[in-house]
Design a protein around this motif. Structure first.
Motif, PDB file in Angstrom:
ATOM      1  N   MET A   1       0.863  -1.196   0.000  1.00  7.45           N
ATOM      2  CA  MET A   1       0.000   0.000   0.000  1.00  7.45           C
ATOM      3  C   MET A   1       0.889   1.232   0.000  1.00  7.45           C
ATOM      4  N   VAL A   2       0.734   2.059  -1.018  1.00  8.34           N
ATOM      5  CA  VAL A   2       1.605   3.241  -1.148  1.00  8.34           C
ATOM      6  C   VAL A   2       0.738   4.504  -1.304  1.00  8.34           C
ATOM      7  N   PRO A   3       1.300   5.678  -0.980  1.00 11.09           N
ATOM      8  CA  PRO A   3       0.480   6.914  -1.077  1.00 11.09           C
ATOM      9  C   PRO A   3       0.039   7.217  -2.517  1.00 11.09           C
ATOM     10  N   GLN A   4       0.929   6.999  -3.499  1.00 17.44           N
ATOM     11  CA  GLN A   4       0.580   7.281  -4.896  1.00 17.44           C
ATOM     12  C   GLN A   4       0.778   6.008  -5.731  1.00 17.44           C
ATOM     13  N   PRO A   5      -0.246   5.180  -5.882  1.00 15.78           N
ATOM     14  CA  PRO A   5      -0.053   3.934  -6.645  1.00 15.78           C
ATOM     15  C   PRO A   5       0.267   4.211  -8.118  1.00 15.78           C
TER      16      PRO A   5
ATOM     17  N   TRP B   1      -0.946  -1.652 -11.309  1.00 20.40           N
ATOM     18  CA  TRP B   1      -1.914  -2.614 -10.792  1.00 20.40           C
ATOM     19  C   TRP B   1      -1.444  -3.285  -9.508  1.00 20.40           C
ATOM     20  N   LEU B   2      -0.116  -3.381  -9.347  1.00 18.92           N
ATOM     21  CA  LEU B   2       0.400  -4.106  -8.190  1.00 18.92           C
ATOM     22  C   LEU B   2       0.707  -3.189  -7.004  1.00 18.92           C
ATOM     23  N   GLU B   3      -0.080  -2.130  -6.887  1.00 20.49           N
ATOM     24  CA  GLU B   3       0.035  -1.229  -5.733  1.00 20.49           C
ATOM     25  C   GLU B   3      -1.364  -0.768  -5.339  1.00 20.49           C
ATOM     26  N   PHE B   4      -1.662  -0.849  -4.031  1.00 19.35           N
ATOM     27  CA  PHE B   4      -2.938  -0.329  -3.526  1.00 19.35           C
ATOM     28  C   PHE B   4      -2.696   1.053  -2.934  1.00 19.35           C
ATOM     29  N   PRO B   5      -3.693   1.952  -3.008  1.00 17.83           N
ATOM     30  CA  PRO B   5      -3.507   3.254  -2.356  1.00 17.83           C
ATOM     31  C   PRO B   5      -3.696   3.134  -0.842  1.00 17.83           C
ATOM     32  N   ILE B   6      -3.077   4.024  -0.111  1.00 16.74           N
ATOM     33  CA  ILE B   6      -3.289   4.048   1.346  1.00 16.74           C
ATOM     34  C   ILE B   6      -4.632   4.714   1.610  1.00 16.74           C
ATOM     35  N   ILE B   7      -5.471   4.069   2.398  1.00 15.57           N
ATOM     36  CA  ILE B   7      -6.774   4.659   2.718  1.00 15.57           C
ATOM     37  C   ILE B   7      -6.654   5.381   4.057  1.00 15.57           C
ATOM     38  N   PRO B   8      -6.857   6.727   4.071  1.00 14.65           N
ATOM     39  CA  PRO B   8      -6.677   7.476   5.317  1.00 14.65           C
ATOM     40  C   PRO B   8      -7.567   6.927   6.427  1.00 14.65           C
TER      41      PRO B   8
ATOM     42  N   MET C   1     -13.700   1.881  -4.387  1.00 12.60           N
ATOM     43  CA  MET C   1     -12.282   1.534  -4.276  1.00 12.60           C
ATOM     44  C   MET C   1     -11.655   1.588  -5.659  1.00 12.60           C
ATOM     45  N   PRO C   2     -10.311   1.643  -5.710  1.00 13.56           N
ATOM     46  CA  PRO C   2      -9.665   1.538  -7.021  1.00 13.56           C
ATOM     47  C   PRO C   2      -9.957   0.168  -7.642  1.00 13.56           C
ATOM     48  N   THR C   3      -9.828   0.077  -8.969  1.00 12.98           N
ATOM     49  CA  THR C   3     -10.237  -1.151  -9.678  1.00 12.98           C
ATOM     50  C   THR C   3      -9.527  -2.396  -9.164  1.00 12.98           C
ATOM     51  N   ASN C   4      -8.197  -2.291  -8.919  1.00 11.56           N
ATOM     52  CA  ASN C   4      -7.486  -3.503  -8.496  1.00 11.56           C
ATOM     53  C   ASN C   4      -7.975  -3.998  -7.126  1.00 11.56           C
ATOM     54  N   MET C   5      -8.295  -3.062  -6.227  1.00 13.16           N
ATOM     55  CA  MET C   5      -8.827  -3.458  -4.914  1.00 13.16           C
ATOM     56  C   MET C   5     -10.213  -4.083  -5.072  1.00 13.16           C
ATOM     57  N   ARG C   6     -10.984  -3.500  -5.977  1.00 13.77           N
ATOM     58  CA  ARG C   6     -12.349  -3.991  -6.180  1.00 13.77           C
ATOM     59  C   ARG C   6     -12.333  -5.422  -6.746  1.00 13.77           C
TER      60      ARG C   6
END
Lengths: 234, 46
Positions: A24-28, A31-38, A193-198
């Motif tokens: 999980m990164v601040p700026q994905p 596809w192989l990175e999820f955003p950080i959810i505050p 959610m972003p597509t990859n998380m969904r």
């Protein structure tokens, strides 16, 4: 049936691996990175397990309602067996949802249990289905037990979606999606959610639903064997 | 060792969860095999 097994194992395994291993990164960037959810950070990964398990418990209770209704229409005891099997699996998944939710609550809100509306509603649901099994065990006659528990499973099944989906959303609380929730965790609760998380999330939902079907069939076959052997003994 | 565990926490969690998950699958597959065996035995006896 083999497809159900294979798909369930495949989908849940992939959801576990991708849900936990993808960083999980601040700026994905891909596809192989999820955003950080505050507000949730790394703990947001639990959404891939906690929500599908809670969904499967509702599925179990609704299937129990359906077979309860079928029993009342036909008076066929096979439907009663299917109804109680489904309610049992629903209760098992409900306990799993409570445990995964409590662990999440400990790390997000500071304690395992906070009497948040969502926690209270799942606790009431556990009590309702605990009472269902207590009721069944208190009656000796097969027909009376089947009739009463069919009526009970219909009433209890109707309350399940209310307690899981509606009540926690109309009352304010700590849980994401509660009334007045303005924190960054809202996108998760509303599935924005972003597509990859969904994709991982829905793979997990389908995987757990198929696992329910596999367990349901397995328990029905075991119960049929038990009935057959007890009929032979008598 | 402590540092190694600290840096790879997510992979340790992943390993533990996958072990539990594959244990459950193994148990269910074994259970299904036993049920199948019993079903065919009963069919033969009947």
């Amino acid at each position: 049936m083999n497809y159900v097994k294979c798909f369930s194992v495949f989908l849940i395994s992939v959801s576990i691996i991708t849900g936990i291993a993808i960083p999980m990164v601040p700026q994905p960037q891909g596809w192989l990175e999820f955003p950080i959810i505050p507000g949730l950070e790394d703990k947001a990964r639990n959404i891939f397990f906690h929500v599908p398990v809670a969904w499967t418990s509702v599925l179990g209770f609704l299937v129990a309602l359906f077979f309860g209704y079928k029993y009342l229409r036909t008076k066929n005891l096979d439907y009663d067996m299917k109804s109680v099997t489904s309610a049992g699996l629903g209760l098992m998944f409900c306990i799993l949802a409570t445990v995964t939710g409590s662990i999440w609550a400990k790390f997000n809100w500071g304690s395992f249990w906070n009497w948040d509306p969502r926690e209270t509603s799942i606790f009431i649901l556990l009590l309702i289905y605990g009472a269902y099994f207590a009721l069944r065990s208190a009656i000796d006659s097969d027909e009376i037990r089947a009739r009463l528990s069919a009526v009970y499973s219909i009433l209890a099944g109707l309350t399940a979606p209310f307690f899981i989906f509606i009540m926690p959303r109309i009352v304010g609380g700590l849980h994401p999606g509660a009334k007045g929730d303005t924190a960054g965790s809202t996108p998760v609760a509303q599935l924005h959610m972003p597509t990859n998380m969904r994709i991982v999330f829905f793979m997990s939902i389908i995987g757990f639903s198929l696992l329910f079907v596999w367990l349901f069939k397995l328990r029905i076959r075991a119960a049929q064997l038990e009935n057959h052997l007890s009929n032979k003994e008598n | 060792m402590y540092e190694l565990l600290n840096q790879n926490q997510l992979f340790i969690v992943l390993t533990v969860i996958l072990t539990i998950w594959f244990g459950i699958i193994w148990y269910l597959a074994r259970l299904e095999k036993k049920i199948k065996k019993l079903e065919s035995h009963i069919k033969k006896v009947d």
